[in-house]
Scaffold this motif. Structure first.
Motif, short mmCIF file in Angstrom:
data_model
loop_
_atom_site.label_atom_id
_atom_site.label_comp_id
_atom_site.label_asym_id
_atom_site.label_seq_id
_atom_site.Cartn_x
_atom_site.Cartn_y
_atom_site.Cartn_z
N ILE A 166 0.85 -1.20 0.00
CA ILE A 166 0.00 0.00 0.00
C ILE A 166 0.88 1.25 0.00
O ILE A 166 2.05 1.20 0.39
CB ILE A 166 -0.95 0.02 1.21
CG1 ILE A 166 -0.18 0.00 2.53
CG2 ILE A 166 -1.95 -1.13 1.11
CD1 ILE A 166 -1.03 0.23 3.77
N ALA A 167 0.31 2.34 -0.44
CA ALA A 167 1.03 3.62 -0.49
C ALA A 167 1.25 4.15 0.93
O ALA A 167 0.43 3.95 1.82
CB ALA A 167 0.24 4.63 -1.30
N HIS A 168 2.36 4.84 1.11
CA HIS A 168 2.65 5.53 2.36
C HIS A 168 1.63 6.66 2.53
O HIS A 168 1.29 7.35 1.56
CB HIS A 168 4.04 6.18 2.31
CG HIS A 168 5.17 5.26 1.99
ND1 HIS A 168 5.37 4.71 0.74
CD2 HIS A 168 6.19 4.83 2.77
CE1 HIS A 168 6.46 3.97 0.77
NE2 HIS A 168 6.98 4.02 1.99
N GLY A 169 1.16 6.88 3.75
CA GLY A 169 0.24 8.00 4.01
C GLY A 169 0.79 9.33 3.54
O GLY A 169 0.09 10.10 2.86
N PRO A 170 2.06 9.66 3.88
CA PRO A 170 2.61 10.93 3.41
C PRO A 170 2.76 11.02 1.89
O PRO A 170 2.73 12.12 1.34
CB PRO A 170 3.98 11.01 4.10
CG PRO A 170 3.81 10.16 5.33
CD PRO A 170 2.91 9.03 4.89
N LEU A 171 2.90 9.88 1.21
CA LEU A 171 2.93 9.90 -0.26
C LEU A 171 1.59 10.40 -0.79
O LEU A 171 1.54 11.24 -1.69
CB LEU A 171 3.23 8.51 -0.82
CG LEU A 171 2.98 8.32 -2.33
CD1 LEU A 171 3.84 9.27 -3.16
CD2 LEU A 171 3.19 6.88 -2.73
N LEU A 214 -8.74 4.51 4.62
CA LEU A 214 -8.62 3.32 3.77
C LEU A 214 -7.24 3.29 3.13
O LEU A 214 -6.64 4.34 2.90
CB LEU A 214 -9.68 3.35 2.65
CG LEU A 214 -11.14 3.23 3.09
CD1 LEU A 214 -12.07 3.53 1.92
CD2 LEU A 214 -11.41 1.83 3.63
N PRO A 215 -6.75 2.10 2.81
CA PRO A 215 -5.44 2.01 2.14
C PRO A 215 -5.54 2.48 0.69
O PRO A 215 -6.61 2.45 0.08
CB PRO A 215 -5.12 0.52 2.21
CG PRO A 215 -6.45 -0.15 2.24
CD PRO A 215 -7.34 0.78 3.02
N VAL A 216 -4.40 2.90 0.17
CA VAL A 216 -4.28 3.25 -1.25
C VAL A 216 -3.34 2.24 -1.88
O VAL A 216 -2.23 2.02 -1.40
CB VAL A 216 -3.73 4.68 -1.42
CG1 VAL A 216 -3.46 4.99 -2.88
CG2 VAL A 216 -4.71 5.69 -0.83
N ARG A 246 -13.83 5.15 -6.24
CA ARG A 246 -15.15 4.69 -5.80
C ARG A 246 -15.85 5.74 -4.94
O ARG A 246 -16.86 5.46 -4.30
CB ARG A 246 -15.01 3.36 -5.03
CG ARG A 246 -14.58 2.19 -5.92
CD ARG A 246 -14.34 0.92 -5.13
NE ARG A 246 -13.22 1.02 -4.20
CZ ARG A 246 -11.93 0.89 -4.55
NH1 ARG A 246 -11.61 0.66 -5.80
NH2 ARG A 246 -10.97 0.99 -3.64
N ASP A 247 -15.28 6.94 -4.91
CA ASP A 247 -15.79 8.06 -4.12
C ASP A 247 -15.74 7.76 -2.62
O ASP A 247 -16.53 8.27 -1.84
CB ASP A 247 -17.20 8.48 -4.55
CG ASP A 247 -17.48 9.94 -4.18
OD1 ASP A 247 -16.55 10.77 -4.27
OD2 ASP A 247 -18.62 10.24 -3.79
N GLU A 248 -14.78 6.91 -2.21
CA GLU A 248 -14.55 6.62 -0.81
C GLU A 248 -13.49 7.58 -0.27
O GLU A 248 -12.48 7.82 -0.93
CB GLU A 248 -14.05 5.18 -0.63
CG GLU A 248 -15.01 4.13 -1.13
CD GLU A 248 -14.36 2.76 -1.25
OE1 GLU A 248 -15.08 1.77 -0.97
OE2 GLU A 248 -13.16 2.66 -1.61
N VAL A 249 -13.72 8.12 0.91
CA VAL A 249 -12.73 9.00 1.52
C VAL A 249 -11.62 8.13 2.10
O VAL A 249 -11.86 7.29 2.96
CB VAL A 249 -13.37 9.88 2.62
CG1 VAL A 249 -12.31 10.73 3.31
CG2 VAL A 249 -14.47 10.76 2.02
N ILE A 250 -10.40 8.32 1.60
CA ILE A 250 -9.27 7.52 2.05
C ILE A 250 -8.45 8.21 3.13
O ILE A 250 -7.87 7.57 3.98
CB ILE A 250 -8.38 7.12 0.86
CG1 ILE A 250 -7.95 8.36 0.10
CG2 ILE A 250 -9.09 6.14 -0.05
CD1 ILE A 250 -6.78 8.19 -0.79
N GLN A 251 -8.40 9.55 3.06
CA GLN A 251 -7.76 10.35 4.10
C GLN A 251 -8.58 11.62 4.28
O GLN A 251 -9.24 12.08 3.33
CB GLN A 251 -6.32 10.74 3.74
CG GLN A 251 -5.34 9.60 3.74
CD GLN A 251 -3.91 10.06 3.51
OE1 GLN A 251 -3.57 11.23 3.65
NE2 GLN A 251 -3.05 9.11 3.14
#
Length: 154
Positions: A60-65, A97-99, A135-140
């Motif tokens: 998964i992508a790093h949050g700061p990325l 959610l993860p990216v 999917r229009d989901e809020v990930i952050q």
């Protein structure tokens, strides 16, 4: 020769206004490059075999990325071009959610507050930022407080 900034001034923002950025797909290359840049080679970001046994099934992508990509999309939107003076703070930053590789993201920023400062050439705007996937989901999500130029009186 001078040109007028294309960004929004303090006066241009309205409480409740929603600003959306362009969209961008996150790639495996983005994730690897960020690991190299940051030095964060945690296996949850870099090891496919390790990730098979995680809830994500893949790196998964790093949050700061993700935050950095949103900064680029904010710039691409033109909102801050030539009018942003300073990022004053990020509060309530949450990962929902993860990216993963292949997710396409954009930012939705809702103007929550505006306040003038003691200096007539600037003002402060607070946004509720939502980073959203395909999917229009809020990930952050977070609150961002930014200082902007004001238009010169005249």
């Amino acid at each position: 020769m001078t040109t007028e900034p294309r960004g929004m001034y303090f006066e241009d923002f309205e409480i409740g206004q929603v600003i959306e950025t362009p969209r961008r797909t996150v790639t495996s290359t983005d994730i690897v490059n960020f690991a190299c840049l940051s030095g964060d080679f945690n296996e949850v970001h870099t090891n496919f075999e390790y990730c098979k046994d995680t809830p994500f099934g893949e790196p998964i992508a790093h949050g700061p990325l993700v935050y950095a990509i949103m900064g680029g999309l904010q710039y691409a939107s033109g909102v801050n071009d030539g009018t942003l003076l300073a990022l004053l703070g990020i509060d309530e930053w949450r990962m929902h959610l993860p990216v993963k590789h292949g997710d396409t993201l954009h930012m939705r920023a809702i103007v929550e507050t505006k306040k003038e400062t003691s200096k007539p050439d600037r003002g402060v705007v607070t946004f509720k930022r939502e980073f959203v996937n395909q999917r229009d989901e809020v990930i952050q999500s977070m609150k961002a407080t930014i200082m902007y130029k004001r238009r010169a009186e005249g």
